[in-house]
Design a protein around this motif. Structure first.
Motif, PDB file in Angstrom:
ATOM      1  N   ASN A 178       0.757  -1.440  -0.173  1.00 25.70           N
ATOM      2  CA  ASN A 178      -0.001  -0.068  -0.028  1.00 25.70           C
ATOM      3  C   ASN A 178       0.753   1.227   0.086  1.00 25.70           C
ATOM      4  O   ASN A 178       0.286   2.481   0.154  1.00 25.70           O
ATOM      5  N   LEU A 179       2.196   1.019   0.011  1.00 22.40           N
ATOM      6  CA  LEU A 179       3.025   2.244  -0.293  1.00 22.40           C
ATOM      7  C   LEU A 179       3.328   2.678  -1.861  1.00 22.40           C
ATOM      8  O   LEU A 179       3.332   1.503  -2.427  1.00 22.40           O
ATOM      9  N   ALA A 180       3.164   3.893  -1.885  1.00 24.84           N
ATOM     10  CA  ALA A 180       3.706   4.273  -3.099  1.00 24.84           C
ATOM     11  C   ALA A 180       5.428   4.254  -3.252  1.00 24.84           C
ATOM     12  O   ALA A 180       6.100   4.005  -2.218  1.00 24.84           O
ATOM     13  N   PRO A 181       5.789   3.816  -4.395  1.00 27.42           N
ATOM     14  CA  PRO A 181       7.430   3.556  -4.482  1.00 27.42           C
ATOM     15  C   PRO A 181       8.145   4.938  -4.007  1.00 27.42           C
ATOM     16  O   PRO A 181       7.646   5.971  -4.436  1.00 27.42           O
ATOM     17  N   GLY A 182       9.166   4.463  -3.050  1.00 29.98           N
ATOM     18  CA  GLY A 182       9.948   5.503  -2.513  1.00 29.98           C
ATOM     19  C   GLY A 182       9.140   5.989  -1.167  1.00 29.98           C
ATOM     20  O   GLY A 182       9.891   6.555  -0.499  1.00 29.98           O
ATOM     21  N   GLY A 183       7.940   5.135  -0.800  1.00 24.53           N
ATOM     22  CA  GLY A 183       7.340   5.630   0.535  1.00 24.53           C
ATOM     23  C   GLY A 183       7.891   4.820   1.792  1.00 24.53           C
ATOM     24  O   GLY A 183       8.633   3.859   1.422  1.00 24.53           O
ATOM     25  N   TRP A 184       7.618   5.423   2.889  1.00 23.58           N
ATOM     26  CA  TRP A 184       8.473   4.794   3.987  1.00 23.58           C
ATOM     27  C   TRP A 184       7.276   4.167   4.748  1.00 23.58           C
ATOM     28  O   TRP A 184       6.171   4.546   5.205  1.00 23.58           O
ATOM     29  N   PHE A 185       7.563   3.029   5.523  1.00 29.36           N
ATOM     30  CA  PHE A 185       7.062   2.554   6.730  1.00 29.36           C
ATOM     31  C   PHE A 185       7.745   2.561   7.974  1.00 29.36           C
ATOM     32  O   PHE A 185       8.888   2.091   7.925  1.00 29.36           O
ATOM     33  N   GLY A 238      11.476  -6.567   1.722  1.00 30.08           N
ATOM     34  CA  GLY A 238      11.764  -5.803   0.362  1.00 30.08           C
ATOM     35  C   GLY A 238      12.054  -4.488   0.618  1.00 30.08           C
ATOM     36  O   GLY A 238      12.254  -3.895  -0.363  1.00 30.08           O
ATOM     37  N   PHE A 239      11.864  -4.061   1.815  1.00 31.23           N
ATOM     38  CA  PHE A 239      12.244  -2.714   2.116  1.00 31.23           C
ATOM     39  C   PHE A 239      13.870  -2.524   1.902  1.00 31.23           C
ATOM     40  O   PHE A 239      14.550  -3.292   2.177  1.00 31.23           O
ATOM     41  N   GLU A 240      14.118  -1.167   1.544  1.00 32.28           N
ATOM     42  CA  GLU A 240      15.420  -0.778   1.583  1.00 32.28           C
ATOM     43  C   GLU A 240      15.738   0.377   2.433  1.00 32.28           C
ATOM     44  O   GLU A 240      14.965   0.959   2.984  1.00 32.28           O
ATOM     45  N   LYS A 323      10.141   1.687   0.524  1.00 29.62           N
ATOM     46  CA  LYS A 323       9.763   0.729  -0.574  1.00 29.62           C
ATOM     47  C   LYS A 323      10.664   1.325  -1.752  1.00 29.62           C
ATOM     48  O   LYS A 323      10.630   2.699  -2.075  1.00 29.62           O
ATOM     49  N   PRO A 324      11.339   0.175  -2.580  1.00 31.28           N
ATOM     50  CA  PRO A 324      12.034   0.755  -3.682  1.00 31.28           C
ATOM     51  C   PRO A 324      11.445   1.621  -4.615  1.00 31.28           C
ATOM     52  O   PRO A 324      10.457   1.346  -5.133  1.00 31.28           O
ATOM     53  N   LEU A 325      12.171   2.686  -5.370  1.00 30.56           N
ATOM     54  CA  LEU A 325      11.601   3.478  -6.191  1.00 30.56           C
ATOM     55  C   LEU A 325      11.336   2.801  -7.411  1.00 30.56           C
ATOM     56  O   LEU A 325      10.009   3.199  -8.186  1.00 30.56           O
ATOM     57  N   GLU A 326      11.791   1.508  -7.710  1.00 31.84           N
ATOM     58  CA  GLU A 326      11.505   0.888  -8.888  1.00 31.84           C
ATOM     59  C   GLU A 326      10.396  -0.078  -8.778  1.00 31.84           C
ATOM     60  O   GLU A 326      10.170  -0.970  -9.593  1.00 31.84           O
ATOM     61  N   ALA A 327       9.922  -0.435  -7.501  1.00 28.58           N
ATOM     62  CA  ALA A 327       8.991  -1.057  -7.110  1.00 28.58           C
ATOM     63  C   ALA A 327       7.696  -0.943  -7.790  1.00 28.58           C
ATOM     64  O   ALA A 327       7.270   0.253  -8.350  1.00 28.58           O
TER      65      ALA A 327
END
Length: 327
Positions: A178-185, A238-240, A323-327
């Protein structure tokens, strides 16, 4: 025309202006009716617990607990130098979700500080205030159920969820999805049990209570020390750019360090106010203690919580990932 109810609120079909006005009125009536029914707490152990998904969470929702939660918010701010989060968010962050929002105090502060953001606070209990920033809304929902949001979030936040997570892998995956690419959890949590590094807690009634609470959580399928695994779970999901910060909340003013002493003074009151609520369901309903046995144990614990010769503390973990930007 009737409104449809989803886990995240009312969804209205497209309609004419007159139909929209009728739908808005109907939705408001239904929403207030639903909220009123959920405001009726389940009474156990002399305390009020949430009615929606009743029995799922072990801590009360009543006024006493709400006051404690707002006090705990201040301890979090003191610990993190008045920061609401540690993730390196963009200044123009847009969509934000706060899971397990409680009284909503974190979400309110975040919405005030980020007027361009659209903030949603989700909780089992409808205990949040009515007067809130215009860019914030609260929803009654269970964050462990499937999320049905149409938008992706730039930031998903959770705080003090310890003991409420049944399936951590599902939660972390759902946050990722549910995160946009580049989003943070980001999660901030207490890792059970309260502990000491010098053995001064050994053999105390407070140690016994912590052991029983840990056992109670295990019996209902919860891991009280899950916060220690948050960093690993973020990486596995899969978070970075995963980071972890750890803090200590002394149980009273025993430390010599001025900053820790201040936190200890706050946390002593926080624990005394929350002691019954933290433990009643686990000790009585789950472990089978009588109310009298429980109260006797708490009486001994209260003496030890204020004793500066017992050098115990809460272990607090903040973990966050992108979440990776390329996800």
């Amino acid at each position: 025309m009737s409104a449809q109810f989803s886990p995240t609120g009312f969804i209205e079909p497209e309609s004419s202006d007159s139909d929209s006005a009728l739908a808005e009125t109907t939705s408001t009536v239904y929403t207030e009716s639903l909220r009123s029914s959920l405001l009726l707490s389940v009474r156990e152990n002399g305390r009020g617990y949430h009615k929606y998904s009743a029995g799922k969470y072990y801590i009360p929702e009543d006024e006493q607990e709400q006051e404690r939660l707002d006090m705990q918010h201040e301890i979090c701010l003191i610990s993190m130098s008045r920061k609401l989060y540690l993730s390196p968010l963009a200044l123009n962050v847009q969509n934000v979700l706060d899971i397990g929002t409680g009284t909503g105090i974190w979400a309110i502060d975040f919405a005030d500080q980020h007027p361009s953001a659209r903030v949603i606070g989700m909780d089992l209990s409808p205990i949040q205030p009515s007067w809130i920033p215009p860019n914030l809304k609260f929803e009654i929902d269970d964050y462990e159920q499937t999320w049905t949001y149409s938008q992706k979030f730039d930031f998903i936040h959770g705080r003090m969820l310890s003991g409420s997570i049944a399936d951590e892998h599902q939660l972390f995956k759902q946050a990722y999805d549910n995160l946009a690419p580049g989003g943070w959890f980001e999660l901030m949590d207490f890792s059970f049990p309260v502990r000491s590094d010098d053995g001064t807690m050994r053999g105390t009634a407070f140690e016994t209570l912590n052991e029983r609470m840990m056992e109670g959580l295990r019996r209902v399928g919860r891991d009280g020390a899950l916060a220690d695994k948050y960093k690993t779970l973020l990486n596995e999901t899969g978070f970075e750019n995963v980071q972890e910060a750890k803090f200590k909340w002394p149980q009273n003013a025993w430390p010599k360090d001025k900053h820790l002493k201040t936190i200890g003074q706050w946390n002593m009151v926080n624990t005394l106010d929350g002691l019954h609520g933290f433990s009643a369901r686990l000790c009585i309903q789950v472990l089978g203690m009588t109310a009298e046995e429980h109260e006797e144990l708490l009486a001994e614990c209260r003496k030890e919580i204020v004793n500066p010769k017992i050098h115990c503390y809460w272990s607090i973990v903040v973990a966050y990932g992108q979440k990776p930007l390329e996800a």
